[in-house]
Design a protein around this motif. Structure first.
Motif, PDB file in Angstrom:
ATOM      1  N   ASP A 115       0.825  -1.203   0.000  1.00 14.39           N
ATOM      2  CA  ASP A 115       0.000   0.000   0.000  1.00 14.39           C
ATOM      3  C   ASP A 115       0.869   1.268   0.000  1.00 14.39           C
ATOM      4  O   ASP A 115       0.577   2.237  -0.694  1.00 14.39           O
ATOM      5  CB  ASP A 115      -0.904  -0.032   1.238  1.00 14.39           C
ATOM      6  CG  ASP A 115      -2.217   0.710   1.017  1.00 14.39           C
ATOM      7  OD1 ASP A 115      -2.714   0.722  -0.120  1.00 14.39           O
ATOM      8  OD2 ASP A 115      -2.729   1.290   1.988  1.00 14.39           O
ATOM      9  N   SER A 175      -1.665   3.417   6.613  1.00 17.66           N
ATOM     10  CA  SER A 175      -1.944   3.366   5.171  1.00 17.66           C
ATOM     11  C   SER A 175      -2.357   4.730   4.621  1.00 17.66           C
ATOM     12  O   SER A 175      -3.121   5.454   5.251  1.00 17.66           O
ATOM     13  CB  SER A 175      -3.076   2.367   4.926  1.00 17.66           C
ATOM     14  OG  SER A 175      -3.727   2.641   3.702  1.00 17.66           O
ATOM     15  N   THR A 192      -6.467   6.988  -4.572  1.00 17.84           N
ATOM     16  CA  THR A 192      -6.336   5.686  -3.914  1.00 17.84           C
ATOM     17  C   THR A 192      -7.387   4.709  -4.441  1.00 17.84           C
ATOM     18  O   THR A 192      -8.354   5.099  -5.084  1.00 17.84           O
ATOM     19  CB  THR A 192      -6.524   5.813  -2.390  1.00 17.84           C
ATOM     20  OG1 THR A 192      -7.897   6.144  -2.119  1.00 17.84           O
ATOM     21  CG2 THR A 192      -5.617   6.884  -1.803  1.00 17.84           C
ATOM     22  N   GLY A 246      -1.283   3.991  -1.677  1.00 15.05           N
ATOM     23  CA  GLY A 246      -2.666   3.753  -1.253  1.00 15.05           C
ATOM     24  C   GLY A 246      -3.517   3.065  -2.292  1.00 15.05           C
ATOM     25  O   GLY A 246      -4.702   3.363  -2.428  1.00 15.05           O
ATOM     26  N   PRO A 294      -5.631  -0.826   3.624  1.00 15.92           N
ATOM     27  CA  PRO A 294      -5.825  -1.481   2.327  1.00 15.92           C
ATOM     28  C   PRO A 294      -7.257  -2.001   2.196  1.00 15.92           C
ATOM     29  O   PRO A 294      -7.925  -2.269   3.196  1.00 15.92           O
ATOM     30  CB  PRO A 294      -4.816  -2.641   2.369  1.00 15.92           C
ATOM     31  CG  PRO A 294      -3.742  -2.162   3.294  1.00 15.92           C
ATOM     32  CD  PRO A 294      -4.465  -1.367   4.353  1.00 15.92           C
ATOM     33  N   ALA A 313      -3.509  -0.549  -2.646  1.00 17.69           N
ATOM     34  CA  ALA A 313      -3.451  -1.995  -2.428  1.00 17.69           C
ATOM     35  C   ALA A 313      -4.753  -2.561  -1.878  1.00 17.69           C
ATOM     36  O   ALA A 313      -5.497  -1.881  -1.177  1.00 17.69           O
ATOM     37  CB  ALA A 313      -2.311  -2.343  -1.468  1.00 17.69           C
TER      38      ALA A 313
END
Lengths: 337, 421
Positions: free
Chosen positions: B120, B195, B410, B125, B200, B127
């Motif tokens: 991640d 994260s 993300t 960001g 994640p 994942a």
């Protein structure tokens, strides 16, 4: 060069010392530049620690897990070896073998696994083993584990994949081998579901060795990392290890001994070059693992001031000769089964 | 998001030489996919240029097929380990989500949480973890086990595993999570920063009753297999209906059935392309694949042109097995016909047609409340991913059903998911 011997050089960027980046987010691009510069300098490999558990101290650690970091770095480099530490407590051997086999293909034969024989004090408690392992158990378990991983890495022969669309034969079943390992701590059938390594198998770098671990190193390691000692005792230690390697039926040169060195900032770099030359010519080791902060300035000092001196003295090669890590280290592969 | 502006989510499911079992034999298939990272980088960039939400990787910790004679006729015995693969893709892409499968059966939550969090961070960001439990005896033999855990046991372990992982990702202001449970104990918090997307994304694929409950409790995305609209709708309504019990909103979870499209400029070309692939399936391979989905070893003993035999309940993939049996009874298929049919799409929904026809089908399920999006399973790579990206995606965009560009950074942004506290 004396006897054609060539010094091997690795660099280990130390966790917790990276330059603060403008944002608070971990910075991959800084590490990428660090490794690219090490590659431009022709170093054999970069070794990444993987300090798993918070040890109770507030020391920051490398902001990435080492195997994922190495996978990413493999795509932005082309020659330098990339070694990741990975714990035998944190991973099952089958999963670890797969991860590194895959890293080796991603990097076109430049991957290595740094396994440590020293048990991290708090790690087991984060992996559902709050009792940890006794020293003897950990040693026997580590050796069994390493044997499984190296065995799995050789489950597919070099020429097992046929890719023959017209006959419908993707691989040759005769060239895929089960491991069928049943041991004290593990039982693993195999084979791996990742193809054979482009460099025969990933390089095994062993560290954290006590005197009792030297036979294990002699049987299994490609590279061992040892702490610095005065030349005389370093030479005795090196000779002893090489004797053990030969006693296992391996070529004494099949294992490279690298001594950990922290360049002293206040030292004149010429002094560092002298120290390395003396230790190397004194047969204390096959090369060095330079421990330094993950900062470009630290690497630049070494590359700009020490390396030219070593090259002038004929101790370090001018450039890479081939592309995989085993060839940088001058070690052969494990061979086919 | 209002109903008018609701757009579908798309995953690009990358697998070996392609999702069709005989994909690797296709003249245009890239046969060395399993040992060529540049091929995967190209696929991920294709999917990113088409604005897919994510690339998706499956995983198994062992061979797919115990019979080596069968295995050696498929391309699935070797490939990249997905976490290393996605870590490499993370720095060769900039927007697309990166989701990998990993099993709760043969990992520990601390290590898995840490590895995915690292992915991640590498990706800024993007994942996600697809939680699966392992049912395969081939995998079990690589981890010192002689027998499988009963289904309920596997899911109880998975539930505890997911709880520990999400706890580690979200952190604990008091420091150590100090988990000491039935299957796992963990003392310390993770040693990586939080994260970039809060945590994640958690994907889940099990469709059995306990699997659905686990998804309702923990998942952000559910990947599922549904042949018909009715099956897809029933699953969708059932799962969304379970969320309230866990204090969650229907929109907190995105349901993305797999779809195996074969697309071409004309319907006739698409059909021809499909038949060309079907012709490449050897009978023994098709039957072996079908028997592994049914968790019975001796399907080959039955007459290949006869019907599927009566089967006892299995400890393996219960929901998928039910799907296969239902299909065979409904269409009165022989073992050979069923094997070929399933070999192509692995029990997922197959559509063969033009871009407009495929878009019609996707739109009907999306607007009919049977899907929030789809996990696209191209028959072979790179050709069929390219075809979907250049033919179907623009059609979906014209209809306002799919984004023309990324709006966020993300994976949670792409999927419209809340950032966890």
């Amino acid at each position: 060069m004396e006897n054609g011997a060539i010094m091997h050089l690795a660099v280990s960027p130390l966790p917790g010392t990276s330059e603060p980046s403008p944002g608070a987010e971990p910075d991959f691009s800084l590490l990428a530049r660090f490794v690219q510069r090490a590659e431009a300098a022709g170093l054999d490999m970069v070794i990444f620690a993987d300090s798993a558990p918070a040890s109770g101290s507030d020391a920051a650690t490398m902001p990435f897990e080492a195997t994922t970091l190495v996978a990413a770095l493999a795509t932005v480099t082309s020659r330098i070896g990339l070694v990741a530490a990975a714990s035998t407590v944190a991973h099952q051997p089958y999963n670890l073998a797969r991860r590194f086999a895959s890293l080796d293909i991603i990097s076109h034969g430049r991957a290595g696994w740094n396994a440590t024989m020293a048990q991290a004090p708090r790690e087991a408690a984060n992996f559902s083993r709050s009792e940890g392992f006794s020293g003897d158990d950990f040693r026997r378990r580590s050796e069994e584990y390493i044997g499984i991983v190296q065995g799995l890495w050789q489950g597919w022969d070099e020429d097992a994949l046929k890719f023959d669309k017209s006959s419908g034969r993707f691989h040759d079943p005769e060239k895929m081998h089960l491991l069928d390992h049943k041991g004290e701590f593990f039982s693993v059938r195999g084979p791996l579901n990742v193809a054979r390594s482009p460099q025969d198998r990933p390089v095994l770098v062993l560290s954290g060795l006590s005197a009792a671990d030297m036979d294990i190193a002699a049987r299994t390691a490609d590279v061992v990392l040892l702490d610095s000692e005065p030349i005389e005792s370093a030479k005795a230690r090196n000779d002893d290890l090489k004797r053990r390697v030969a006693a296992c039926g391996r070529d004494a040169d099949a294992v490279k001994v690298l001594v950990n060195v922290s360049p002293v900032i206040d030292d004149k770099m010429a002094v560092t070059a002298d120290r390395l030359e003396d230790m190397f010519r004194g047969k204390g080791c096959d090369g060095f693992n330079m421990l330094m902060p993950a900062e470009l300035s630290a690497l630049d000092d070494f590359v700009g001031l020490v390396l030219p001196a070593l090259r002038r003295r004929g101790l370090f090669r001018e450039s890479y000769r081939r592309t995989n890590l085993r060839s940088h280290l001058g070690i052969a592969g494990g061979g086919d089964r | 998001m209002t109903a008018a502006s609701r757009q579908m989510k798309l995953g690009a499911f990358l697998w070996a030489t392609g999702h069709h079992i005989a994909a690797w034999r296709h003249p245009k298939a890239y046969v060395t996919a399993g040992i060529d990272i540049d091929h995967y980088i190209q696929l991920a960039r294709t999917a990113e240029a088409a604005k897919f939400d994510m690339v998706f990787c499956e995983d198994a910790a062992g061979l797919r097929e115990a019979n080596v004679a069968i295995a050696s006729q498929t391309s699935r015995s070797i490939g990249f380990e997905p976490i290393s693969l996605l870590s490499a893709l993370a720095v060769q892409t900039s927007r697309i989500g990166l989701v990998s499968t990993a099993s709760t059966s043969y990992n520990e939550p601390y290590g898995l949480a840490r590895t995915f969090l690292s992915l991640d961070h590498l990706s800024g960001g993007r994942a996600g973890w697809n939680l699966v439990t392992s049912a395969s005896p081939i995998e079990a033999a690589n981890f010192g086990s002689t027998g499988l855990r009963p289904h309920a046991d596997r899911y109880e372990r998975a539930r505890e595993f997911a709880e520990v992982v999400t706890g580690l990702w979200r952190g604990n202001p008091d420091g150590a999570p100090g988990h000491d449970g039935q299957s796992f104990s963990v003392r310390d918090p993770l040693d990586l920063p939080r994260s970039p997307q809060g945590a994640p994304v958690l994907v889940q694929a099990g469709a059995s009753d306990v699997g659905r409950d686990l998804a309702a409790r923990t998942a952000d995305v559910v990947f599922t297999a549904a042949q018909t609209f009715e099956e897809a709708k029933a699953f969708y309504d059932d799962l969304k209906g379970r969320l309230a019990a866990y204090g969650r909103e229907p929109d907190d979870i995105k349901i993305m059935p797999g779809v195996a499209p074969v697309v071409a400029e004309t319907a006739a070309q698409a059909q021809e392309k499909y038949e060309e692939l079907q012709e490449l399936i050897p009978d023994d391979v098709g039957v072996a694949l079908l028997s592994s989905y049914l968790s019975i070893a001796d399907l080959w003993r039955y007459p290949i042109d006869g019907p599927l035999p009566e089967l006892p309940p299995s400890e393996g993939m219960q929901s998928r097995q039910a799907l296969v049996i239902e299909q065979s009874r409904r269409d009165n298929l022989s073992i050979r016909q069923l094997a070929r049919h399933f070999a192509g799409a692995r029990g997922h929904w197959r559509i063969v047609g033009t871009a407009a026809e495929i878009a019609d089908e996707l739109q009907a399920r999306f607007e009919g409340g049977a899907a929030d999006g789809f996990n696209v399973m191209p028959s072979f790579f790179p050709g069929e991913l390219d075809a979907f990206a250049t033919l179907v995606v623009p059609e979906l965009q014209r209809r306002g059903l799919f984004r023309k560009d990324y709006e966020g950074r993300t994976l949670r942004d792409h999927l419209g998911l809340k950032r966890p506290m």
